[in-house]
Design a protein around this motif. Structure first.
Motif, PDB file in Angstrom:
ATOM      1  N   LEU A 170     -10.269 -34.400  20.177  1.00 51.86           N
ATOM      2  CA  LEU A 170      -9.083 -33.545  20.191  1.00 51.86           C
ATOM      3  C   LEU A 170      -7.803 -34.347  20.414  1.00 51.86           C
ATOM      4  O   LEU A 170      -6.761 -34.043  19.837  1.00 51.86           O
ATOM      5  N   SER A 228      -3.288 -35.794  16.211  1.00 55.35           N
ATOM      6  CA  SER A 228      -4.160 -35.033  17.104  1.00 55.35           C
ATOM      7  C   SER A 228      -5.339 -34.454  16.332  1.00 55.35           C
ATOM      8  O   SER A 228      -5.299 -34.292  15.108  1.00 55.35           O
ATOM      9  N   LEU A 263      -6.345 -31.408  16.319  1.00 52.11           N
ATOM     10  CA  LEU A 263      -6.007 -30.126  15.680  1.00 52.11           C
ATOM     11  C   LEU A 263      -5.287 -30.348  14.350  1.00 52.11           C
ATOM     12  O   LEU A 263      -5.529 -29.624  13.378  1.00 52.11           O
ATOM     13  N   ILE A 288      -9.160 -28.908  27.462  1.00 57.69           N
ATOM     14  CA  ILE A 288      -8.691 -28.013  26.400  1.00 57.69           C
ATOM     15  C   ILE A 288      -8.412 -26.641  27.004  1.00 57.69           C
ATOM     16  O   ILE A 288      -9.140 -26.192  27.901  1.00 57.69           O
ATOM     17  N   ARG A 311      -5.730 -21.415  24.415  1.00 60.53           N
ATOM     18  CA  ARG A 311      -4.903 -21.352  23.211  1.00 60.53           C
ATOM     19  C   ARG A 311      -5.365 -22.382  22.196  1.00 60.53           C
ATOM     20  O   ARG A 311      -5.427 -22.090  20.990  1.00 60.53           O
ATOM     21  N   GLU A 312      -5.716 -23.587  22.669  1.00 65.44           N
ATOM     22  CA  GLU A 312      -6.187 -24.627  21.758  1.00 65.44           C
ATOM     23  C   GLU A 312      -7.549 -24.274  21.176  1.00 65.44           C
ATOM     24  O   GLU A 312      -7.822 -24.568  20.006  1.00 65.44           O
ATOM     25  N   SER A 350      -6.876 -21.759  18.480  1.00 61.79           N
ATOM     26  CA  SER A 350      -6.291 -22.458  17.331  1.00 61.79           C
ATOM     27  C   SER A 350      -7.353 -23.233  16.570  1.00 61.79           C
ATOM     28  O   SER A 350      -7.395 -23.218  15.335  1.00 61.79           O
TER      29      SER A 350
END
Length: 211
Positions: free
Chosen positions: A51, A57, A59, A81, A84-85, A88
């Protein structure tokens, strides 16, 4: 395929995976850009994607991977983490999220679960993705809750009335390991070091009403 910017971590992960029957490491990437390039070239079944890589990154790399049309299942590896991540990541096409502190046995279970077409978050498979999204979105900290999520508040309340980890796990449809992890986080958030102190904290702040 492994994508992580720490060479020692990649080497250890490669040795772990190659010792397992039926698993082959197709390649290693050192950053997000290389992860996208190698995924296009190698077409692996599963990508273990860090991550928090330098340069790009996880994401952002995941977003690009999702746009390539490659039939790959991605598992994010994270030192830390937030919800929200996680949301996502799932929206961007991730099939799993595993903490870097997880045991090798748990990681291998996650890989096989994802390979079979299911989802995995933390230390357990996900049966219903829609329910998982709803739970994650609902667990933002309520006002005046000491930063505790709604699920953490329920666990505090259960501890306060004397329920064991097993009973808490059964009541919330979690594993005992997940309950233990939640308690560790809760202890840190409210500044206690034992279940008794947590129960006293709950009584003092009327958190027993959260069940």
């Amino acid at each position: 395929m492994i994508a992580d910017d720490q060479s020692l971590f990649r080497e250890g992960l490669r040795k772990l995976l190659e010792a397992e029957s039926g698993l082959t490491v197709a390649g290693e990437a050192r950053d997000g850009d290389e992860a996208v390039t190698l995924t296009r070239q190698l077409q692996p079944d599963v990508v273990l994607l860090d991550l928090a890589m330098s340069h790009k990154s996880g994401l952002l790399a995941l977003q690009r991977l999702n746009g390539t049309g490659a039939h790959v299942r991605t598992i994010l590896l994270a030192s830390a983490i937030n919800r929200r991540e996680i949301v996502s990541a799932l929206q961007l096409g991730a099939r799993g999220v595993v903490m870097k502190t997880a045991t090798s046995e748990l990681l291998l279970k996650a890989i096989r679960t994802v390979t079979e077409g299911q989802y995995w978050i933390g230390d357990e498979p996900i049966v219903d993705l829609v329910d998982t999204f709803r739970d994650l979105m609902a667990e933002s900290p309520p006002a005046g809750s000491f930063g505790l999520t709604r699920r953490e508040l329920k666990i505090v309340a259960m501890v306060a009335v004397g329920r064991t980890n097993r009973k808490i796990a059964e009541g919330l449809s979690l594993s005992e390991a997940t309950v233990k992890h939640h308690l560790t986080v809760i202890f840190d958030k409210v500044g206690v070091s034992s279940r008794l102190e947590l129960a006293q904290f709950a009584a003092r702040h009327r958190l027993r009403e959260s069940i």
